[in-house]
Structures are given as C-alpha cells and as structure tokens.
Design an enzyme around this catalytic site. Sequence first.
Site, PDB file in Angstrom:
ATOM      1  N   ILE A  13      -1.289  -7.153 -16.699  1.00 57.39           N
ATOM      2  CA  ILE A  13      -2.123  -8.282 -16.270  1.00 57.39           C
ATOM      3  C   ILE A  13      -1.972  -8.509 -14.766  1.00 57.39           C
ATOM      4  CG2 ILE A  13      -2.779 -10.677 -16.728  1.00 57.39           C
ATOM      5  CD1 ILE A  13      -1.340 -10.459 -19.419  1.00 57.39           C
ATOM      6  N   ALA A  84       7.948  -9.979 -16.241  1.00 57.25           N
ATOM      7  CA  ALA A  84       8.645 -10.307 -17.485  1.00 57.25           C
ATOM      8  C   ALA A  84       8.843  -9.038 -18.284  1.00 57.25           C
ATOM      9  CB  ALA A  84       7.814 -11.290 -18.318  1.00 57.25           C
ATOM     10  N   GLU A  85       9.800  -9.098 -19.182  1.00 57.51           N
ATOM     11  CA  GLU A  85       9.830  -8.139 -20.282  1.00 57.51           C
ATOM     12  C   GLU A  85       8.845  -8.705 -21.296  1.00 57.51           C
ATOM     13  OE1 GLU A  85      11.274  -5.240 -20.701  1.00 57.51           O
ATOM     14  OE2 GLU A  85      12.228  -5.278 -18.733  1.00 57.51           O
ATOM     15  N   THR A 140       2.642 -17.625 -22.482  1.00 55.75           N
ATOM     16  CA  THR A 140       1.958 -17.006 -23.619  1.00 55.75           C
ATOM     17  C   THR A 140       1.793 -18.008 -24.756  1.00 55.75           C
ATOM     18  OG1 THR A 140       2.370 -15.454 -25.435  1.00 55.75           O
ATOM     19  CG2 THR A 140       4.262 -16.098 -24.168  1.00 55.75           C
ATOM     20  N   GLU A 142       2.507 -17.356 -27.609  1.00 54.78           N
ATOM     21  CA  GLU A 142       3.560 -17.066 -28.595  1.00 54.78           C
ATOM     22  C   GLU A 142       4.672 -18.111 -28.568  1.00 54.78           C
ATOM     23  OE1 GLU A 142       4.573 -12.916 -29.015  1.00 54.78           O
ATOM     24  OE2 GLU A 142       2.636 -12.292 -28.227  1.00 54.78           O
ATOM     25  N   TYR A 165      11.494 -12.477 -27.557  1.00 54.09           N
ATOM     26  CA  TYR A 165      10.518 -12.529 -26.442  1.00 54.09           C
ATOM     27  C   TYR A 165       9.964 -13.934 -26.271  1.00 54.09           C
ATOM     28  CZ  TYR A 165       5.885 -12.310 -24.256  1.00 54.09           C
ATOM     29  OH  TYR A 165       4.770 -12.566 -23.488  1.00 54.09           O
ATOM     30  N   LYS A 169      10.341 -16.784 -23.238  1.00 54.15           N
ATOM     31  CA  LYS A 169       9.201 -17.349 -22.505  1.00 54.15           C
ATOM     32  C   LYS A 169       9.185 -18.882 -22.649  1.00 54.15           C
ATOM     33  CE  LYS A 169       6.279 -15.423 -20.617  1.00 54.15           C
ATOM     34  NZ  LYS A 169       6.176 -14.954 -19.195  1.00 54.15           N
ATOM     35  N   ASN A 194      -3.454 -12.966 -26.709  1.00 50.10           N
ATOM     36  CA  ASN A 194      -3.311 -11.518 -26.470  1.00 50.10           C
ATOM     37  C   ASN A 194      -4.421 -10.983 -25.567  1.00 50.10           C
ATOM     38  OD1 ASN A 194      -1.761 -12.002 -29.008  1.00 50.10           O
ATOM     39  ND2 ASN A 194      -1.433  -9.799 -28.867  1.00 50.10           N
ATOM     40  N   PRO A 220       0.069   3.515 -36.651  1.00 47.21           N
ATOM     41  CA  PRO A 220       0.981   2.629 -37.392  1.00 47.21           C
ATOM     42  C   PRO A 220       0.506   1.178 -37.427  1.00 47.21           C
ATOM     43  CG  PRO A 220       1.882   3.152 -35.229  1.00 47.21           C
ATOM     44  CD  PRO A 220       0.579   3.875 -35.316  1.00 47.21           C
ATOM     45  N   VAL A 221       0.277   0.689 -38.632  1.00 50.58           N
ATOM     46  CA  VAL A 221      -0.107  -0.722 -38.804  1.00 50.58           C
ATOM     47  C   VAL A 221       1.051  -1.415 -39.515  1.00 50.58           C
ATOM     48  CG1 VAL A 221      -1.716  -2.295 -39.938  1.00 50.58           C
ATOM     49  CG2 VAL A 221      -2.564  -0.196 -38.861  1.00 50.58           C
ATOM     50  N   ARG A 229      -4.453 -11.913 -34.436  1.00 50.10           N
ATOM     51  CA  ARG A 229      -4.257 -12.194 -33.017  1.00 50.10           C
ATOM     52  C   ARG A 229      -5.596 -12.626 -32.422  1.00 50.10           C
ATOM     53  NH1 ARG A 229       0.046 -12.264 -34.756  1.00 50.10           N
ATOM     54  NH2 ARG A 229       1.963 -11.217 -34.078  1.00 50.10           N
TER      55      ARG A 229
HETATM   56  P1  NAD Z   1       3.785  -5.812 -18.537  1.00 57.76           P
HETATM   57  O1  NAD Z   1       5.001  -5.493 -19.346  1.00 57.76           O
HETATM   58  O2  NAD Z   1       2.622  -4.882 -18.582  1.00 57.76           O
HETATM   59  O3  NAD Z   1       4.187  -5.946 -16.990  1.00 57.76           O
HETATM   60  C1  NAD Z   1       5.345  -6.601 -16.571  1.00 57.76           C
HETATM   61  C2  NAD Z   1       5.596  -6.228 -15.116  1.00 57.76           C
HETATM   62  O4  NAD Z   1       6.756  -6.927 -14.673  1.00 57.76           O
HETATM   63  C3  NAD Z   1       5.866  -4.736 -14.900  1.00 57.76           C
HETATM   64  O5  NAD Z   1       5.154  -4.269 -13.768  1.00 57.76           O
HETATM   65  C4  NAD Z   1       7.371  -4.675 -14.654  1.00 57.76           C
HETATM   66  O6  NAD Z   1       7.769  -3.591 -13.803  1.00 57.76           O
HETATM   67  C5  NAD Z   1       7.628  -6.018 -14.004  1.00 57.76           C
HETATM   68  N1  NAD Z   1       9.006  -6.483 -14.199  1.00 57.76           N
HETATM   69  C6  NAD Z   1       9.696  -6.523 -15.370  1.00 57.76           C
HETATM   70  N2  NAD Z   1      10.928  -7.007 -15.149  1.00 57.76           N
HETATM   71  C7  NAD Z   1      11.007  -7.297 -13.814  1.00 57.76           C
HETATM   72  C8  NAD Z   1      12.018  -7.834 -12.981  1.00 57.76           C
HETATM   73  N3  NAD Z   1      13.210  -8.186 -13.474  1.00 57.76           N
HETATM   74  N4  NAD Z   1      11.735  -8.006 -11.675  1.00 57.76           N
HETATM   75  C9  NAD Z   1      10.547  -7.663 -11.146  1.00 57.76           C
HETATM   76  N5  NAD Z   1       9.558  -7.138 -11.881  1.00 57.76           N
HETATM   77  C10 NAD Z   1       9.789  -6.957 -13.213  1.00 57.76           C
HETATM   78  O7  NAD Z   1       3.379  -7.279 -18.947  1.00 57.76           O
HETATM   79  P2  NAD Z   1       1.930  -7.956 -19.040  1.00 57.76           P
HETATM   80  O8  NAD Z   1       1.359  -7.687 -20.369  1.00 57.76           O
HETATM   81  O9  NAD Z   1       1.169  -7.618 -17.821  1.00 57.76           O
HETATM   82  O10 NAD Z   1       2.335  -9.494 -18.995  1.00 57.76           O
HETATM   83  C11 NAD Z   1       2.448 -10.189 -17.759  1.00 57.76           C
HETATM   84  C12 NAD Z   1       2.845 -11.625 -18.023  1.00 57.76           C
HETATM   85  O11 NAD Z   1       1.861 -12.248 -18.842  1.00 57.76           O
HETATM   86  C13 NAD Z   1       4.163 -11.778 -18.785  1.00 57.76           C
HETATM   87  O12 NAD Z   1       4.868 -12.862 -18.235  1.00 57.76           O
HETATM   88  C14 NAD Z   1       3.752 -12.056 -20.218  1.00 57.76           C
HETATM   89  O13 NAD Z   1       4.722 -12.833 -20.874  1.00 57.76           O
HETATM   90  C15 NAD Z   1       2.465 -12.813 -20.001  1.00 57.76           C
HETATM   91  N6  NAD Z   1       1.459 -12.707 -21.079  1.00 57.76           N
HETATM   92  C16 NAD Z   1       1.075 -11.486 -21.548  1.00 57.76           C
HETATM   93  C17 NAD Z   1       0.092 -11.413 -22.536  1.00 57.76           C
HETATM   94  C18 NAD Z   1      -0.404 -10.072 -23.050  1.00 57.76           C
HETATM   95  O14 NAD Z   1      -1.217 -10.045 -23.977  1.00 57.76           O
HETATM   96  N7  NAD Z   1       0.011  -8.937 -22.485  1.00 57.76           N
HETATM   97  C19 NAD Z   1      -0.485 -12.581 -23.035  1.00 57.76           C
HETATM   98  C20 NAD Z   1      -0.062 -13.812 -22.517  1.00 57.76           C
HETATM   99  C21 NAD Z   1       0.902 -13.849 -21.532  1.00 57.76           C
HETATM  100  P1  TYD Z   2       1.344  -6.331 -29.783  1.00 53.84           P
HETATM  101  O1  TYD Z   2       0.251  -5.598 -29.082  1.00 53.84           O
HETATM  102  O2  TYD Z   2       2.731  -5.794 -29.699  1.00 53.84           O
HETATM  103  O3  TYD Z   2       1.273  -7.833 -29.248  1.00 53.84           O
HETATM  104  P2  TYD Z   2       2.042  -9.166 -29.810  1.00 53.84           P
HETATM  105  O4  TYD Z   2       3.096  -8.769 -30.764  1.00 53.84           O
HETATM  106  O5  TYD Z   2       2.614  -9.744 -28.557  1.00 53.84           O
HETATM  107  O6  TYD Z   2       0.979 -10.004 -30.423  1.00 53.84           O
HETATM  108  O7  TYD Z   2       0.957  -6.452 -31.319  1.00 53.84           O
HETATM  109  C1  TYD Z   2      -0.271  -7.032 -31.721  1.00 53.84           C
HETATM  110  C2  TYD Z   2      -0.269  -7.064 -33.243  1.00 53.84           C
HETATM  111  O8  TYD Z   2      -0.348  -5.729 -33.742  1.00 53.84           O
HETATM  112  C3  TYD Z   2       0.992  -7.655 -33.845  1.00 53.84           C
HETATM  113  O9  TYD Z   2       0.637  -8.407 -34.998  1.00 53.84           O
HETATM  114  C4  TYD Z   2       1.813  -6.446 -34.250  1.00 53.84           C
HETATM  115  C5  TYD Z   2       0.770  -5.410 -34.570  1.00 53.84           C
HETATM  116  N1  TYD Z   2       1.133  -3.990 -34.281  1.00 53.84           N
HETATM  117  C6  TYD Z   2       0.944  -3.027 -35.261  1.00 53.84           C
HETATM  118  O10 TYD Z   2       0.497  -3.293 -36.390  1.00 53.84           O
HETATM  119  N2  TYD Z   2       1.258  -1.721 -34.944  1.00 53.84           N
HETATM  120  C7  TYD Z   2       1.742  -1.353 -33.731  1.00 53.84           C
HETATM  121  O11 TYD Z   2       2.046  -0.155 -33.524  1.00 53.84           O
HETATM  122  C8  TYD Z   2       1.922  -2.373 -32.737  1.00 53.84           C
HETATM  123  C9  TYD Z   2       2.468  -2.031 -31.379  1.00 53.84           C
HETATM  124  C10 TYD Z   2       1.590  -3.674 -33.057  1.00 53.84           C
END
Ligand code: NAD
Ligand code: TYD
Length: 370
Positions: A13, A84-85, A140, A142, A165, A169, A194, A220-221, A229
Amino acid sequence: MKHYLVTGGAGFIGSNFVKYILKKHTDIQIIVLDDLTYAGNLGTISKDLEDSRLEFIKGNIVSHETVESVFEKYSIDTVVNFAAESHVDRSIENPQLFLETNILGTQNLLDTARKFWAVEKDSTGYPVYQKGVKFLQVSTDEVYGSLGETGYFTETTPLNPRSPYSASKAAADFIVLAYAETYKMPVNITRCSNNYGPYHFPEKLIPLIIKNILEGKKLPVYGDGSNVRDWLYVEDHCNAIDLVVTRGRLGQVYNVGGHNEMKNIDIVRLTISTVRRLLEENPEYKKALKTDIININDNLITFVKDRLGHDRRYAIDPAKISSELGWTPETRFADGIVKTIRWYLENQNWVDEVTSGDYQKYYRQMYGSE
Ligand code: NAD
Ligand code: TYD
C-alpha cells in the site's frame, strides 16, 4: 512544499500511496523510510525515485537513531505510517517481531515527531506544536475483531483483536490515541478493510492465487472457504488516506471500506475464471504461464487446514469518511479484479523479483511442497 515521511513506502500500500501522491500533488516532497524486509522491494518504486520529489532511506522504524536522523535532515511535517509486519499467518509463527515493529516502531515514530514538532508548552503544561503537522497511523479493520453474519464495524465498535497481528495493530492504535490525549499530538487513524491491486506480495490471498494458477499449483483455501473479507482497490485506500491527511479532523479515527464483502471461495473461483478468460483473449499473456499444463479450472482448489483463530467476517461501515470528507470508492470490484489480474500477467518480472528470497522456504513451511 510539504514534507511527508512515508514509512513502509516500498511495500504494497505504501508504494501505491507514493505513486498516488506524486501523480496527484505537485507540492509534496516524500521521504520513504523502509527497512526492505521480505515484503519491501526497492524496485517497486525505482522509477518513481527518478522524480526529485522522492527520496528513499533504508532503515528500521524501531531504531531511535535512524528516525531521529531523518527528522534532523528533513523538515518532516507529516508522518504516514504504513511500515508494519502485515501478514496474519506470519504473526501466528512469530508474534514478537510483530509486537516490535508494529507497536515499538509506532511509539518511536510518535516520540520523535513529538520531539521535533513541539515548539513550546502552554500554561497548563501541554506541548504546542508547529502549525500544519500531522501523524497518520495506517491501521486495519482487523483491530475490531470478527463479525457474525450481520453488522458492520463503525469507529465506535470496541477493539477486540484476535490475532497477534491485529493485537499489535490495536496496541499501536491505542498508543496513537493516548498520545493525542496525553501530549495533544495532532493525529489521525485510518482503519481500512482488505486491499487488493498491483504490487501486492504473493503471500496474501489474491496475489498468491494468481501466482499459483500461473504455475499450475494447487490453490489453498483455508477451512471451508466461507470466511468473508471486505475488499477495496488499493488506489481507493490511497485516496482516503490523502483526504484524511489533508482534511481529517484532528484526533479522529476514520474507517475505510467499499461495501464489497465476498467469501474467500468466491474470490478464488472468480480469480480462476478471470485468469482463464484473459489468457484466452490475449495470447501475449500466455508468456506469464510457468507451466505447460493449462487446465485452469476449479479442480485446482484444495481445502487446507484452517488458520488458527481465523476471523470469520470483516465488514466496514464507511459512513463517517463519506459524509465528512466526501470519500467514495471509484473502482468497482468487478473492474478492480480484472485490472489487478492484468497487472500480474504483465508484471511477472516483479513477482519473480520479490519471490527470489526466502519465498520458496516460506511457501513449503506454510503449504507443503504442492
Ligand atoms: P506490506 O507488508 O506489503 O509492506 C510493509 C512495508 O513495511 C514493507 O515495505 C516493509 O519492508 C516495511 N517494513 C516492515 N517492517 C519495517 C520496519 N521495522 N522498519 C521500516 N520498514 C519496515 O504491508 P501493506 O499490505 O502494504 O500494509 C501497509 C500498512 O497498511 C500496514 O500498517 C497494515 O497494517 C495496513 N493495512 C493493510 C491492509 C491490507 O489489506 N494489506 C489493510 C488495512 C491496513
Ligand atoms: P489474507 O490475504 O492473508 O488477509 P487477512 O488475513 O489479513 O484478511 O487472507 C484473506 C482471507 O483468505 C483470509 O480469510 C484467509 C484466507 N486465505 C486462504 O484461504 N488461503 C490462503 O492461502 C491465504 C493466504 C489466505
């Protein structure tokens, strides 16, 4: 010129946000701070780095010295904290890293911003900050926990995180809100559902399914596939963050979601049929196939052991951001999923690059050899 510190700007993002801001605004300088973990990739923003409005610094948000040096070098007035992780499955395997990055990293950023932004104290002892500064925490949905068959998360829904996770958060959100009360820090929190779209690391559902289809691997589901979601195209999330940074009321939380609930199994089936159709329509896309076996159908689906503590359903009520800031999502899911799949078909180099590290090892540990 505004100066944004965008942490995690080489991830999914964050990188989309960097591209969005560079395109939409001319008066914003962006400094990306990213530690380039497995989920970050400099190649994702290498073209953007040709623009003098963007700078990249490799570093950990948990490191006091690193974050201080960024604030010393640049006149940061806005922090957008994406770093974030972010993967629930990995948080189940290694919670500590999630707590360190997501909680302590956020606290370190807040403390540094506070130190650099506070110009004086008022008569009651509260800090007074420079004009126009803001800390935006990207959170998030979540953090709210899991819904039953009905209902939506609003900003007043009590936090009830259920995975390491989401607990990390939620803790970060509480710290941000505590700093807003205790130190009167100018903050906002966005809580989004998501996301999907380009540059999504193929450990998350949609990009993993696309990758596996192209490799002729099983899909894998988890459980019976009926978990729900609420999907939002990543650019719509970037637009929401942009609005909250520029116009969000200080101290407020904004939920972001596009009313697009889907069961996982339906997402997987739709992805299968869309990949198949796009490959039939455009022979060029066949170059993305990594296998000679082109039986792209629902037989690829395999139901696997359920995720521990698997949240049942997420669904966002975005009424507040819609009414206060006029936000509405632009991309319908039917269009967004096609755009996303096209992007993956056209960008297999990116997928190869980001999975060249420990990905295979991770995949075997999670899913076995299939
Ligand atoms: P991502 O895992 O793709 O990217 C995370 C980035 O943070 C990576 O570039 C990584 O190198 C960097 N990073 C991790 N640990 C770090 C540290 N200690 N110091 C500096 N950089 C570090 O994550 P994303 O999906 O892009 O999510 C970004 C943010 O949005 C997160 O805070 C996540 O909780 C939030 N978010 C994600 C979703 C989603 O659907 N992906 C939805 C809602 C909120
Ligand atoms: P994910 O993309 O990991 O996002 P989040 O857990 O943060 O919502 O997973 C989305 C949904 O898909 C979640 O209900 C778990 C499911 N899922 C599978 O069924 N198979 C997979 O291999 C993965 C990665 C997720």
